[in-house]
Design an enzyme around this catalytic site. Sequence first.
Site, PDB file in Angstrom:
ATOM      1  N   GLU A 128      -6.563  -8.265  25.073  1.00 47.49           N
ATOM      2  CA  GLU A 128      -5.408  -8.819  25.801  1.00 47.49           C
ATOM      3  C   GLU A 128      -4.608  -7.699  26.477  1.00 47.49           C
ATOM      4  O   GLU A 128      -4.122  -7.850  27.600  1.00 47.49           O
ATOM      5  CB  GLU A 128      -4.537  -9.592  24.800  1.00 47.49           C
ATOM      6  CG  GLU A 128      -3.227 -10.118  25.317  1.00 47.49           C
ATOM      7  CD  GLU A 128      -3.386 -11.354  26.188  1.00 47.49           C
ATOM      8  OE1 GLU A 128      -4.134 -11.258  27.182  1.00 47.49           O
ATOM      9  OE2 GLU A 128      -2.779 -12.368  25.893  1.00 47.49           O
ATOM     10  N   THR A 181      -0.155 -10.956  34.636  1.00 43.60           N
ATOM     11  CA  THR A 181       0.817 -10.821  33.546  1.00 43.60           C
ATOM     12  C   THR A 181       1.573  -9.497  33.644  1.00 43.60           C
ATOM     13  O   THR A 181       2.787  -9.447  33.447  1.00 43.60           O
ATOM     14  CB  THR A 181       0.099 -10.924  32.179  1.00 43.60           C
ATOM     15  OG1 THR A 181      -0.484 -12.220  32.096  1.00 43.60           O
ATOM     16  CG2 THR A 181       1.056 -10.749  31.022  1.00 43.60           C
TER      17      THR A 181
HETATM   18  N1  HSE Z   1       4.327 -13.508  26.255  1.00 44.32           N
HETATM   19  C1  HSE Z   1       3.531 -13.101  27.373  1.00 44.32           C
HETATM   20  C2  HSE Z   1       4.405 -12.963  28.595  1.00 44.32           C
HETATM   21  C3  HSE Z   1       2.472 -14.127  27.612  1.00 44.32           C
HETATM   22  O1  HSE Z   1       5.185 -13.885  28.850  1.00 44.32           O
HETATM   23  O2  HSE Z   1       4.347 -11.941  29.275  1.00 44.32           O
HETATM   24  C4  HSE Z   1       1.561 -13.796  28.759  1.00 44.32           C
HETATM   25  O3  HSE Z   1       0.399 -13.219  28.336  1.00 44.32           O
END
Ligand code: HSE
Length: 306
Positions: A128, A181
């Site tokens: 990830e 992201t």
């Molecule tokens: N918690 C993470 C974000 C989830 O909001 O950046 C996305 O992978």
Amino acid sequence: MNEIKIFSPATVANVACGFDVLGFALKEVGDTMYVRKSDKRGINITQIEGFNLSKNTFENVAGVSALAMLESLDINHGFDIRIDKKIKPGSGIGSSSASAAGSVFAMNELLNRPFSKDKLVEFAMKGEAVASQSEHADNVAPAIYGGITFVKSTDPLEILPLPVPEALFAVIIHPLIEVKTSESRALLPSSVDLSLAVQHSANLGGLVHALHTNNYELIRSSLNDLLIEPHRAKLIPYFSQIKSTMLKSGALGCGISGSGPSVFALCNGEDIAERILENLTKDLSNASFEFDVYSSSINNRGIIIL
Ligand code: HSE
């Protein structure tokens, strides 16, 4: 067993009031992966269908998490991984997490489960991190555990599975644009106002309590994102219209799914989910972008063997 086929689900992270700590898995959407033992040592990504992603083991999230697991093992063989990718990368419903979690789940099964779910989450977080430049577990934890998960801590890892009210349904609308992201995280401030932090923790505590007590009205009053949404909303076309349609159609609450651009709603029952879907399709019929909409119950099992 030398070969395994699995379903690795899409997931919704953050869930409005749980930035980086809350997530849930979807039942109807996910990738199919095939993993088999190979005489050749190391990890070989043999094929990726659906999207044009790197097959380089050191660049692909499924490869990176698999390598992290391999480092903890003393074995004289490797694994071949084939991914039938259905979750669009950059959609905000855990595309990278499904791959990162899927490879290590499958390898663990082929090895007769030497690792715990927590350990699988740790390996998957390494994958990830390649996609998002940050080691968070709010997508990989629900993919591996199923249901709704609360990430109490990532170091040391502590995942708390939360109860899932039976009638809880999710609706997802996915504007067909890509949001990375890492870029969505770059928009966020490094500190927040104290009064917002207080309201945020009240909502998070309220939601966790609501899930334990099956209290749909408390879910409704807790599903608010005061910290993150104001910074990321601009990434999502028609965001305020989407929210308003979801809420007027009976959603308990809604918000950005993960880092966007998908938007999720939670609701009490499939009928309301259908109504939200219909109204979204109607209200956005003249929108200048294409989108997918679908509903799903919460996936209480996480990754499954097919
Ligand atoms: N918690 C993470 C974000 C989830 O909001 O950046 C996305 O992978």
